[in-house]
Structure formats: C-alpha cells, structure tokens
Design a protein around this motif. Sequence first.
Motif, PDB file in Angstrom:
ATOM      1  N   VAL A  95      36.176  31.229  74.899  1.00 22.32           N
ATOM      2  CA  VAL A  95      37.388  30.721  74.245  1.00 22.32           C
ATOM      3  C   VAL A  95      38.529  31.708  74.442  1.00 22.32           C
ATOM      4  O   VAL A  95      38.320  32.878  74.742  1.00 22.32           O
ATOM      5  CB  VAL A  95      37.176  30.500  72.720  1.00 22.32           C
ATOM      6  N   LYS A  96      39.752  31.216  74.260  1.00 25.69           N
ATOM      7  CA  LYS A  96      40.892  32.111  74.088  1.00 25.69           C
ATOM      8  C   LYS A  96      41.270  32.011  72.626  1.00 25.69           C
ATOM      9  O   LYS A  96      41.037  30.989  71.982  1.00 25.69           O
ATOM     10  CB  LYS A  96      42.046  31.773  75.031  1.00 25.69           C
ATOM     11  N   TRP A  97      41.844  33.086  72.080  1.00 25.70           N
ATOM     12  CA  TRP A  97      42.078  33.132  70.648  1.00 25.70           C
ATOM     13  C   TRP A  97      43.340  33.915  70.329  1.00 25.70           C
ATOM     14  O   TRP A  97      43.822  34.701  71.137  1.00 25.70           O
ATOM     15  CB  TRP A  97      40.885  33.757  69.927  1.00 25.70           C
ATOM     16  N   GLY A  98      43.849  33.670  69.162  1.00 27.46           N
ATOM     17  CA  GLY A  98      45.005  34.408  68.672  1.00 27.46           C
ATOM     18  C   GLY A  98      44.933  34.518  67.165  1.00 27.46           C
ATOM     19  O   GLY A  98      44.399  33.630  66.490  1.00 27.46           O
ATOM     20  N   THR A  99      45.430  35.616  66.646  1.00 25.45           N
ATOM     21  CA  THR A  99      45.406  35.873  65.210  1.00 25.45           C
ATOM     22  C   THR A  99      46.817  36.197  64.743  1.00 25.45           C
ATOM     23  O   THR A  99      47.586  36.814  65.474  1.00 25.45           O
ATOM     24  CB  THR A  99      44.453  37.056  64.904  1.00 25.45           C
ATOM     25  N   PHE A 100      47.140  35.769  63.546  1.00 25.95           N
ATOM     26  CA  PHE A 100      48.447  36.019  62.954  1.00 25.95           C
ATOM     27  C   PHE A 100      48.256  36.132  61.446  1.00 25.95           C
ATOM     28  O   PHE A 100      47.155  35.926  60.939  1.00 25.95           O
ATOM     29  CB  PHE A 100      49.443  34.901  63.308  1.00 25.95           C
ATOM     30  N   SER A 101      49.321  36.459  60.743  1.00 22.69           N
ATOM     31  CA  SER A 101      49.249  36.597  59.281  1.00 22.69           C
ATOM     32  C   SER A 101      50.167  35.587  58.616  1.00 22.69           C
ATOM     33  O   SER A 101      51.234  35.263  59.144  1.00 22.69           O
ATOM     34  CB  SER A 101      49.691  37.996  58.844  1.00 22.69           C
ATOM     35  N   ASP A 102      49.746  35.133  57.430  1.00 21.70           N
ATOM     36  CA  ASP A 102      50.665  34.346  56.615  1.00 21.70           C
ATOM     37  C   ASP A 102      51.604  35.324  55.904  1.00 21.70           C
ATOM     38  O   ASP A 102      51.431  36.548  56.015  1.00 21.70           O
ATOM     39  CB  ASP A 102      49.902  33.416  55.653  1.00 21.70           C
ATOM     40  N   PRO A 103      52.607  34.853  55.188  1.00 19.62           N
ATOM     41  CA  PRO A 103      53.545  35.776  54.538  1.00 19.62           C
ATOM     42  C   PRO A 103      52.913  36.678  53.474  1.00 19.62           C
ATOM     43  O   PRO A 103      53.526  37.650  53.048  1.00 19.62           O
ATOM     44  CB  PRO A 103      54.574  34.827  53.903  1.00 19.62           C
ATOM     45  N   ARG A 107      44.883  37.015  57.074  1.00 22.08           N
ATOM     46  CA  ARG A 107      44.720  36.924  58.523  1.00 22.08           C
ATOM     47  C   ARG A 107      44.161  35.558  58.888  1.00 22.08           C
ATOM     48  O   ARG A 107      43.129  35.136  58.371  1.00 22.08           O
ATOM     49  CB  ARG A 107      43.802  38.030  59.032  1.00 22.08           C
ATOM     50  N   LEU A 108      44.841  34.870  59.793  1.00 25.17           N
ATOM     51  CA  LEU A 108      44.488  33.527  60.238  1.00 25.17           C
ATOM     52  C   LEU A 108      44.532  33.494  61.751  1.00 25.17           C
ATOM     53  O   LEU A 108      45.018  34.435  62.375  1.00 25.17           O
ATOM     54  CB  LEU A 108      45.491  32.509  59.686  1.00 25.17           C
ATOM     55  N   GLY A 109      44.086  32.405  62.322  1.00 27.31           N
ATOM     56  CA  GLY A 109      44.196  32.282  63.761  1.00 27.31           C
ATOM     57  C   GLY A 109      43.664  30.965  64.264  1.00 27.31           C
ATOM     58  O   GLY A 109      43.164  30.139  63.501  1.00 27.31           O
ATOM     59  N   PHE A 110      43.793  30.795  65.566  1.00 26.91           N
ATOM     60  CA  PHE A 110      43.276  29.621  66.247  1.00 26.91           C
ATOM     61  C   PHE A 110      42.452  30.092  67.436  1.00 26.91           C
ATOM     62  O   PHE A 110      42.616  31.202  67.928  1.00 26.91           O
ATOM     63  CB  PHE A 110      44.418  28.747  66.773  1.00 26.91           C
ATOM     64  N   PHE A 111      41.567  29.199  67.904  1.00 27.32           N
ATOM     65  CA  PHE A 111      40.872  29.435  69.167  1.00 27.32           C
ATOM     66  C   PHE A 111      40.795  28.114  69.915  1.00 27.32           C
ATOM     67  O   PHE A 111      40.872  27.040  69.314  1.00 27.32           O
ATOM     68  CB  PHE A 111      39.477  30.057  68.968  1.00 27.32           C
ATOM     69  N   GLU A 112      40.677  28.212  71.237  1.00 24.33           N
ATOM     70  CA  GLU A 112      40.586  27.028  72.093  1.00 24.33           C
ATOM     71  C   GLU A 112      39.497  27.262  73.130  1.00 24.33           C
ATOM     72  O   GLU A 112      39.466  28.309  73.791  1.00 24.33           O
ATOM     73  CB  GLU A 112      41.924  26.780  72.800  1.00 24.33           C
TER      74      GLU A 112
END
Length: 130
Positions: A95-103, A107-112
Amino acid sequence: MVFEMTIQVRVEDIREGRKWYQTMLNRTPDFIPHEGFVEWEIIPGCWLQVAEGKPAITSGPLRLGVTDIEGERERLVKELKIDDFVIYSREEVPVKWGTFSDPWGNRLGFFEYLDKEEEKQRINTLVMKN
C-alpha cells in the motif's frame, strides 16, 4: 469472538470536531447518543467515535483505506487546510499511505492498495460479509 470495534478520538470542542470530521469523512454522523459525543460507522461494525475531552496526542495513527489517496489528500488540503499530509510507499509494502493530524493533535491517515485487483477483492469481501 470479536465482531465489532470502535476507536475514539477526543477533541476540545465537539462542535468544531464534529464539523471537521464530517468534512474529513464527507458525511454526517451515524449516531449521536448524547451531548459531546458523535459516531460514524466507517465500515459495517467499525465505528469512529469523536468525544469532547482532552486529546491523547501520542495515540494513533488511525488509517482508513481509500481507493484514491491522492484525491483524498487534495480534498483535505483544500477543505480542511491540512498541510502535513505526505504520501509514502516502499517497494516491499503493498500500500501507499499518508498520515496527518486533526486540529487537536490526533494522528489520522489514509492508505491505498497498490494492486487494484487486491483492493477490489478486499472491498468485495467486506461487501459480501454484509
């Protein structure tokens, strides 16, 4: 036997949190049991709870599977002003993935899935179980 799951993130302001997560998930909550608490059933039997309270900054990330991570990143950058969403991949990872933050620092993210046939099979498996 485990048959469902929930994961909870906390936000300091439930109104702002609800609005932010509605935008991220692109839909309104499925359940609002009481003041200061909202829930989305992400996939059948898998619930994301957003509760008013002190965020647990060191937890996560919670990553959700999507079919177009670049499109989702573009949408979140535009609609939620996310600026720390980098997409990664490694040759040995399917998979490819990315992580980010809410305000609030959650820590959240998506993967594909890289293999679209595998992705299709995973989606069909989930759909057929319900």
